[in-house]
Design an enzyme around this catalytic site. Sequence first.
Site, PDB file in Angstrom:
ATOM      1  N   HIS A 187       0.698  -1.219  -0.020  1.00  0.00           N
ATOM      2  CA  HIS A 187      -0.066   0.084   0.052  1.00  0.00           C
ATOM      3  C   HIS A 187       1.008   1.525  -0.066  1.00  0.00           C
ATOM      4  CE1 HIS A 187      -3.767  -2.236   0.381  1.00  0.00           C
ATOM      5  NE2 HIS A 187      -3.408  -2.793   1.680  1.00  0.00           N
TER       6      HIS A 187
ATOM      7  N   ASP B 254      -3.067 -10.703  -2.290  1.00  0.00           N
ATOM      8  CA  ASP B 254      -3.514 -10.048  -1.170  1.00  0.00           C
ATOM      9  C   ASP B 254      -4.948  -9.577  -1.452  1.00  0.00           C
ATOM     10  OD1 ASP B 254      -2.293  -8.575   1.708  1.00  0.00           O
ATOM     11  OD2 ASP B 254      -4.123  -7.678   0.835  1.00  0.00           O
TER      12      ASP B 254
ATOM     13  N   HIS C 291      -6.489  -6.927  -0.534  1.00  0.00           N
ATOM     14  CA  HIS C 291      -6.698  -5.586  -0.871  1.00  0.00           C
ATOM     15  C   HIS C 291      -5.791  -5.260  -1.949  1.00  0.00           C
ATOM     16  CE1 HIS C 291      -7.287  -6.283   3.862  1.00  0.00           C
ATOM     17  NE2 HIS C 291      -8.431  -5.396   3.348  1.00  0.00           N
TER      18      HIS C 291
ATOM     19  N   ASP D 117      -5.054 -12.626   3.449  1.00  0.00           N
ATOM     20  CA  ASP D 117      -6.128 -12.284   3.948  1.00  0.00           C
ATOM     21  C   ASP D 117      -7.380 -12.571   3.071  1.00  0.00           C
ATOM     22  OD1 ASP D 117      -4.970 -10.464   2.358  1.00  0.00           O
ATOM     23  OD2 ASP D 117      -5.038  -8.795   3.734  1.00  0.00           O
TER      24      ASP D 117
END
Length: 307
Positions: free
Chosen positions: A123, A160, A162, A244
């Site tokens: 991120h 991931d 996200h 995740d």
Amino acid sequence: MLLYTHPSSLDHDTGPGHPERAERIRAILRALDAAALPGVARREAPEAGLEDIARAHPEPYPSRTLARIPAAGRDHLDPDTVVSPGSRTAALTAAGGAVAAVEAVLAGEDRTAFCCLRPPGHHAEPARAMGFCLFDNVAIAALRARHVHGIGRIAIVDFDVHHGNGTQAIFWNDPETLYVSTHQWPLYPGTGRRSETGVANNVLNVPLPPGTDGQAYRAAVEAEILPRLDAFAPELVLVSAGFDAHARDPLASLELVEEDFAWISERLLEVARRHARGRLVSVLEGGYDLEALAASALAHVRVLAGA
């Protein structure tokens, strides 16, 4: 397979109740130790130099970020991204481990590596910390491979849950890097639409609706991602390995299980064998249910180690 770790990952203190916590590393390492996989060589991650970091995050961002790390207590770089006195060494070794893993794989010391380090990185944008991330570890390693070793086509595959907005931003204008992401949509950070394709169609986003299970996930990978990777024919495969998307994870709503992470790991390793002389480096990103994280990371490493 090479396994890069460092004790400083346990010293990055994000505070009570924060999902990105030191216990994540402990859980993975306990699972790997208990499995005693053959062919896994553990190495201590070194610190990354500012020169390596600055390829992904131009100054003054790296220096300013390190200067924000407090001598005592904690500080917030954004509402989710916490730093403490131990965060400096942890962040530098998280990036440095990814760099060292790429160095070792390119030198022929082994074909695969997994970096079990924190904080995560995907991120972190060129000039902005966010989403638990200070520096984009996989991007720093990719740019080291490009600028120091002359590696041309690099594929970064991010599974991931996200979207890796930071990695996408860093490589948006780089036609020699293919960034591929599967992620839940809608979900934080709000990027990763199919329409986001990069300067030269070098970004492939495959957003998945909440509730997507392993069968649907595998079908999407087979239909869209594997053909794109084969057409691109990468010289090096890098993986942003977030776990995740597991059904047990508290921060999202996909329904994968550890067998699905083993499956995608096998497919990516096959791509690396076909095009990149088997060279694959994986870097830990998310995963916040400790039991699911440990089981999924073990399944991933088992594939990379050929066990």
